[in-house]
Design a protein around this motif. Sequence first.
Motif, PDB file in Angstrom:
ATOM      1  N   SER A   1      19.378  -5.689 -16.265  1.00 59.68           N
ATOM      2  CA  SER A   1      18.965  -6.849 -15.210  1.00 59.68           C
ATOM      3  C   SER A   1      19.807  -6.543 -14.052  1.00 59.68           C
ATOM      4  N   ASP A   2      20.993  -6.218 -14.016  1.00 59.96           N
ATOM      5  CA  ASP A   2      21.997  -5.805 -13.159  1.00 59.96           C
ATOM      6  C   ASP A   2      21.593  -4.618 -12.437  1.00 59.96           C
ATOM      7  N   ASP A   3      21.343  -3.708 -13.067  1.00 57.98           N
ATOM      8  CA  ASP A   3      21.051  -2.349 -12.479  1.00 57.98           C
ATOM      9  C   ASP A   3      19.667  -2.409 -11.733  1.00 57.98           C
ATOM     10  N   LEU A   4      18.742  -2.945 -12.004  1.00 62.04           N
ATOM     11  CA  LEU A   4      17.286  -3.215 -11.733  1.00 62.04           C
ATOM     12  C   LEU A   4      17.670  -4.202 -10.291  1.00 62.04           C
ATOM     13  N   GLN A   5      18.343  -5.244 -10.119  1.00 65.47           N
ATOM     14  CA  GLN A   5      18.540  -6.146  -8.994  1.00 65.47           C
ATOM     15  C   GLN A   5      19.295  -5.135  -7.988  1.00 65.47           C
ATOM     16  N   GLN A   6      20.297  -4.504  -8.593  1.00 64.44           N
ATOM     17  CA  GLN A   6      21.099  -3.694  -7.385  1.00 64.44           C
ATOM     18  C   GLN A   6      20.181  -2.688  -6.903  1.00 64.44           C
ATOM     19  N   THR A   7      19.256  -2.141  -7.610  1.00 63.54           N
ATOM     20  CA  THR A   7      18.263  -0.954  -7.275  1.00 63.54           C
ATOM     21  C   THR A   7      17.342  -1.690  -6.189  1.00 63.54           C
ATOM     22  N   ALA A   8      16.971  -2.678  -6.475  1.00 61.37           N
ATOM     23  CA  ALA A   8      15.845  -3.472  -5.696  1.00 61.37           C
ATOM     24  C   ALA A   8      16.660  -3.967  -4.195  1.00 61.37           C
ATOM     25  N   SER A   9      17.829  -4.369  -4.497  1.00 62.13           N
ATOM     26  CA  SER A   9      18.691  -4.826  -3.009  1.00 62.13           C
ATOM     27  C   SER A   9      18.844  -3.455  -2.306  1.00 62.13           C
ATOM     28  N   VAL A  10      19.254  -2.309  -2.816  1.00 67.02           N
ATOM     29  CA  VAL A  10      19.129  -1.085  -2.134  1.00 67.02           C
ATOM     30  C   VAL A  10      17.943  -0.815  -1.386  1.00 67.02           C
ATOM     31  N   GLY A  11      16.683  -0.958  -1.944  1.00 67.56           N
ATOM     32  CA  GLY A  11      15.609  -0.845  -1.423  1.00 67.56           C
ATOM     33  C   GLY A  11      15.098  -1.890  -0.559  1.00 67.56           C
ATOM     34  N   LEU A  12      15.621  -2.888  -0.497  1.00 71.64           N
ATOM     35  CA  LEU A  12      15.527  -4.210   0.495  1.00 71.64           C
ATOM     36  C   LEU A  12      16.328  -3.631   1.882  1.00 71.64           C
ATOM     37  N   ILE A  13      17.451  -3.400   1.652  1.00 70.06           N
ATOM     38  CA  ILE A  13      18.438  -2.863   2.772  1.00 70.06           C
ATOM     39  C   ILE A  13      17.630  -1.662   3.553  1.00 70.06           C
ATOM     40  N   LYS A  14      17.103  -0.761   2.824  1.00 72.46           N
ATOM     41  CA  LYS A  14      16.287   0.352   3.474  1.00 72.46           C
ATOM     42  C   LYS A  14      15.290  -0.200   4.109  1.00 72.46           C
ATOM     43  N   ALA A  15      14.458  -1.417   3.660  1.00 73.62           N
ATOM     44  CA  ALA A  15      13.414  -1.629   4.186  1.00 73.62           C
ATOM     45  C   ALA A  15      13.785  -2.471   5.564  1.00 73.62           C
ATOM     46  N   ILE A  16      14.867  -3.159   5.426  1.00 74.46           N
ATOM     47  CA  ILE A  16      15.206  -4.064   6.720  1.00 74.46           C
ATOM     48  C   ILE A  16      15.686  -2.853   7.711  1.00 74.46           C
ATOM     49  N   ASP A  17      16.581  -1.931   7.387  1.00 78.20           N
ATOM     50  CA  ASP A  17      16.847  -1.050   8.489  1.00 78.20           C
ATOM     51  C   ASP A  17      15.534   0.094   8.770  1.00 78.20           C
ATOM     52  N   GLY A  18      14.668   0.225   8.056  1.00 78.98           N
ATOM     53  CA  GLY A  18      13.559   0.989   8.821  1.00 78.98           C
ATOM     54  C   GLY A  18      12.578   0.279   9.269  1.00 78.98           C
ATOM     55  N   PHE A  19      12.317  -0.865   9.150  1.00 76.68           N
ATOM     56  CA  PHE A  19      11.250  -1.828   9.697  1.00 76.68           C
ATOM     57  C   PHE A  19      11.229  -1.811  11.221  1.00 76.68           C
ATOM     58  N   ASP A  20       9.941  -1.303  11.541  1.00 80.13           N
ATOM     59  CA  ASP A  20       9.602  -1.362  13.112  1.00 80.13           C
ATOM     60  C   ASP A  20       8.268  -2.021  13.351  1.00 80.13           C
ATOM     61  N   PRO A  21       8.576  -3.143  13.758  1.00 81.80           N
ATOM     62  CA  PRO A  21       7.150  -4.215  14.113  1.00 81.80           C
ATOM     63  C   PRO A  21       6.398  -3.432  14.934  1.00 81.80           C
ATOM     64  N   ALA A  22       6.821  -2.526  15.843  1.00 78.96           N
ATOM     65  CA  ALA A  22       5.853  -1.971  16.802  1.00 78.96           C
ATOM     66  C   ALA A  22       4.649  -1.068  15.930  1.00 78.96           C
ATOM     67  N   ARG A  23       5.002  -0.672  14.711  1.00 76.42           N
ATOM     68  CA  ARG A  23       3.854  -0.062  14.030  1.00 76.42           C
ATOM     69  C   ARG A  23       2.668  -0.857  13.747  1.00 76.42           C
ATOM     70  N   GLY A  24       2.974  -2.316  13.886  1.00 78.50           N
ATOM     71  CA  GLY A  24       1.880  -3.016  13.690  1.00 78.50           C
ATOM     72  C   GLY A  24       1.491  -3.845  12.317  1.00 78.50           C
ATOM     73  N   SER A  25       2.389  -3.690  11.533  1.00 78.76           N
ATOM     74  CA  SER A  25       2.545  -4.168  10.031  1.00 78.76           C
ATOM     75  C   SER A  25       3.591  -5.118  10.021  1.00 78.76           C
ATOM     76  N   ASP A  26       3.418  -6.256   9.099  1.00 78.35           N
ATOM     77  CA  ASP A  26       4.431  -7.271   8.886  1.00 78.35           C
ATOM     78  C   ASP A  26       5.468  -6.817   8.194  1.00 78.35           C
ATOM     79  N   PHE A  27       6.540  -7.507   8.005  1.00 73.95           N
ATOM     80  CA  PHE A  27       7.680  -6.912   7.163  1.00 73.95           C
ATOM     81  C   PHE A  27       7.380  -7.110   5.648  1.00 73.95           C
ATOM     82  N   VAL A  28       6.815  -7.787   5.083  1.00 75.38           N
ATOM     83  CA  VAL A  28       6.552  -8.022   3.716  1.00 75.38           C
ATOM     84  C   VAL A  28       5.681  -6.764   3.254  1.00 75.38           C
TER      85      VAL A  28
END
Length: 271
Positions: free
Chosen positions: A70-97
């Motif tokens: 479970s720890d490995d999975l949560q850590q991996t998901a957290s990395v994906g979340l950070i990538k999503a936050i850093d790569g999100f651009d609202p100008a593309r027209g989609s919401d963050f979720v």
Amino acid sequence: MPMATSTARASRLTAEAVDADRRAAEIVDRMTALDHADPRRAVWRQQAIEAWLPMARRLARRYANRGETSDDLQQTASVGLIKAIDGFDPARGSDFVSYAIPTVLGELKRHFRDRAWTMRIPRRLQELRLAISAARHVLEHCLQRPATVADLAAHLEVGEEAILEALESGHAYRPSSLHMPVDAEQNLELGDTLGVQDPGFAMTDFAVSLPPAMNCLPERERRIVILRFFGGQTQKQIAEQVGISQMQISRLLTAALAKLRAELDGPPRPR
């Protein structure tokens, strides 16, 4: 009353979750509204990560009981979340979720593809195996029967050999332990059924090379070597047969072995 109480509690939790998601979305909006050089952006970024961590953990739980902690999975998901936050651009027209969920799930899938296999399997086989798993569910729903290799090959537009290769690669995901019992009555483990290295193979070259090399020795030295190493006799026994002292036998053996070693090694071959 208990049912009404449970329904009210569920409604309250749903409302709280919706409100939490709304506040988390506002944090991301405030972060993206700032310039990357603005020092306040790092503060909002940290708050955004903390606000959306529950979502990342929920996505990680989808992959529970698949051999990863479970720890490995949560850590991996957290990395994906950070990538999503850093790569999100609202100008593309989609919401963050809509942007974050595929990003986190993609990171989790890459984790299983690249790191959860015990043995290293080519990426094309790992990806094809995942595609086969998804295609099997679709085909079985449409065909109302188990999908065959031919069905999978036609659906994925690959050869049947590729399907079989990908399916066989699945055994490398978690190889069987050598200590796995295979016969409880005889207390037999898997490792007991496997062959072992035959020491005779290591002697093959030596057995082929030695007879010609023995021709470099004088007849008496050749006889002494044969009696010592093939006849298993002691130096004292050999001395009695040859008619010389045990000390001479020792010296002759040393000289004979040096000649054999030089003959077997031979001069370096030109490349």
